[in-house]
Scaffold this active site. Structure first.
Site, mmCIF file in Angstrom:
data_model
loop_
_atom_site.group_PDB
_atom_site.id
_atom_site.type_symbol
_atom_site.label_atom_id
_atom_site.label_comp_id
_atom_site.label_asym_id
_atom_site.label_seq_id
_atom_site.Cartn_x
_atom_site.Cartn_y
_atom_site.Cartn_z
ATOM 1 N N ASP A 94 0.819 -1.086 -0.002
ATOM 2 C CA ASP A 94 -0.114 0.162 0.066
ATOM 3 C C ASP A 94 0.944 1.259 0.072
ATOM 4 O OD1 ASP A 94 0.955 -0.003 2.568
ATOM 5 O OD2 ASP A 94 -1.117 0.167 3.529
ATOM 6 N N SER A 95 2.246 1.026 -0.154
ATOM 7 C CA SER A 95 3.153 2.281 -0.260
ATOM 8 C C SER A 95 2.657 2.752 -1.674
ATOM 9 C CB SER A 95 4.453 1.689 -0.279
ATOM 10 O OG SER A 95 4.854 0.716 -1.088
ATOM 11 N N ASP B 61 -0.755 -6.308 0.167
ATOM 12 C CA ASP B 61 -1.285 -5.576 1.551
ATOM 13 C C ASP B 61 -2.879 -5.142 1.509
ATOM 14 O OD1 ASP B 61 0.797 -5.042 3.073
ATOM 15 O OD2 ASP B 61 1.380 -2.953 1.959
ATOM 16 N N LYS C 61 -1.253 -9.324 3.597
ATOM 17 C CA LYS C 61 -0.375 -8.755 4.678
ATOM 18 C C LYS C 61 -1.256 -7.806 5.265
ATOM 19 C CE LYS C 61 3.427 -5.777 4.109
ATOM 20 N NZ LYS C 61 2.933 -4.608 4.488
ATOM 21 N N GLU D 146 -1.127 -5.163 8.957
ATOM 22 C CA GLU D 146 -0.493 -4.603 10.145
ATOM 23 C C GLU D 146 -1.194 -4.761 11.477
ATOM 24 O OE1 GLU D 146 0.370 -0.413 8.983
ATOM 25 O OE2 GLU D 146 1.023 -1.050 7.008
ATOM 26 N N GLU E 134 9.499 -4.354 10.410
ATOM 27 C CA GLU E 134 9.965 -2.821 9.821
ATOM 28 C C GLU E 134 10.451 -2.048 11.004
ATOM 29 O OE1 GLU E 134 6.888 -0.750 7.315
ATOM 30 O OE2 GLU E 134 8.375 1.168 7.299
HETATM 31 O O1 KIV Z 1 3.676 -1.031 1.463
HETATM 32 C C1 KIV Z 1 4.663 -1.491 1.529
HETATM 33 O O2 KIV Z 1 5.555 -1.112 0.555
HETATM 34 C C2 KIV Z 1 5.312 -2.102 2.733
HETATM 35 C C3 KIV Z 1 6.746 -2.061 3.077
HETATM 36 C C4 KIV Z 1 6.855 -0.900 4.067
HETATM 37 C C5 KIV Z 1 7.421 -3.355 3.301
HETATM 38 O O3 KIV Z 1 4.616 -2.518 3.596
#
Ligand code: KIV
Length: 263
Positions: free
Chosen positions: A44-45, A83, A112, A114, A181
């Site tokens: 989600d970056s 994500d 993924k 968080e 992280e």
């Molecule tokens: O969204 C992303 O790019 C991440 C990185 C910080 C690994 O979760």
């Protein structure tokens, strides 16, 4: 070689570092896996590096499903992790399941999320229903406002103890991978040794089972401030493919991350 959860676990057991990068589109997916990247993270970056936002918080399920589809379309051998965006999994496990299913339908092999202990019931709910989950702990960018900025985590004894406990609880709940992280390298090593699933580090030192960087950071094309753990692999490279091969070689040989990239 086609990467699967089983092959990534074997790499951890055999001490072969896993090379991961974020990826958001089909052309880069083909280039990255051609250069030897084992795992593509549709992160989600993308809210920051593709959409130009200050944080990842406004990324939607539709955005994530779209970019996951783009990556999965041309990826033939890499393991694809996607994500779950902010707001798509925190409310309850049932909603998390529906949203995770959208990402798997779009071509992801794993999702993924968080969060530590608070997410362990959701991790259990998803993994018991066939959805592989990577739990992301340490600096959690979706919690940036609660954390008061993008700060290194796990620096005090108390925080380190909490993170070690969360790693154990998440493995117990069925997480198949952990992303660590921005935590001290020694703590990441301790966490990695205390569990048996692979750990992927970003700003977490060289003792993790694998490494990930945001693609646009390691190519030196993100205009924002760079974290200590970022290395620009375009410096001295002949082209993008060469930069990615250098990243993969440095991860596999343990050269990256060096002490200068580690907290
Ligand atoms: O969204 C992303 O790019 C991440 C990185 C910080 C690994 O979760």
């Amino acid at each position: 070689m086609m990467q699967t959860l089983a092959s990534l676990l074997r790499m951890r057991e055999e001490g072969i570092p896993i090379a991961a990068l974020t990826c958001y589109d089909a052309s880069f997916a083909a280039l990255l896996e051609g250069a030897g990247v084992d795992l593509l993270l549709v992160g989600d970056s993308l809210g920051m590096v593709i959409q130009g936002k200050e944080t990842t918080l406004s990324v939607s399920m539709e955005d994530m499903a779209y970019h996951t589809k783009c990556v999965a379309q041309s990826s033939k051998s890499a393991f694809v992790m996607a994500d779950m965006p902010f707001g798509s999994y925190q409310e309850n496990a049932q909603k998390a399941f529906s949203h995770a299913a959208m990402l798997l339908s779009a071509g992801a092999h794993m999702v993924k999320i968080e969060g530590g202990l608070a997410m362990s019931d959701t991790v259990r709910f998803l993994s018991e229903r066939g959805i592989p989950v990577c739990a992301h702990i340490g600096l959690m960018p979706q919690s940036v406002h609660r954390l008061g900025g993008y700060r290194v985590q796990g620096k005090t004894e108390e925080e380190a103890k909490r993170l070690l406990g969360e790693a154990a609880a998440l493995e117990q709940a069925g997480a198949a991978m952990l992303l660590l992280e921005a935590i001290p390298g020694e703590l990441a090593e301790e966490i990695t040794e205390s569990i048996s699933i692979p750990t992927i580090g970003i700003g977490a030192g060289s003792a993790c089972s694998g490494q990930v960087l945001v693609l646009y950071d390691m190519l030196g094309i993100y205009p924002g401030k760079q974290a200590k753990f970022v290395k620009n692999f375009m410096a001295g490279a002949s082209d993008i493919g060469d930069a990615v091969r250098r990243y993969v070689d440095e991860v596999k040989s343990g050269v990256f991350p060096g002490p200068e990239h580690t907290f």
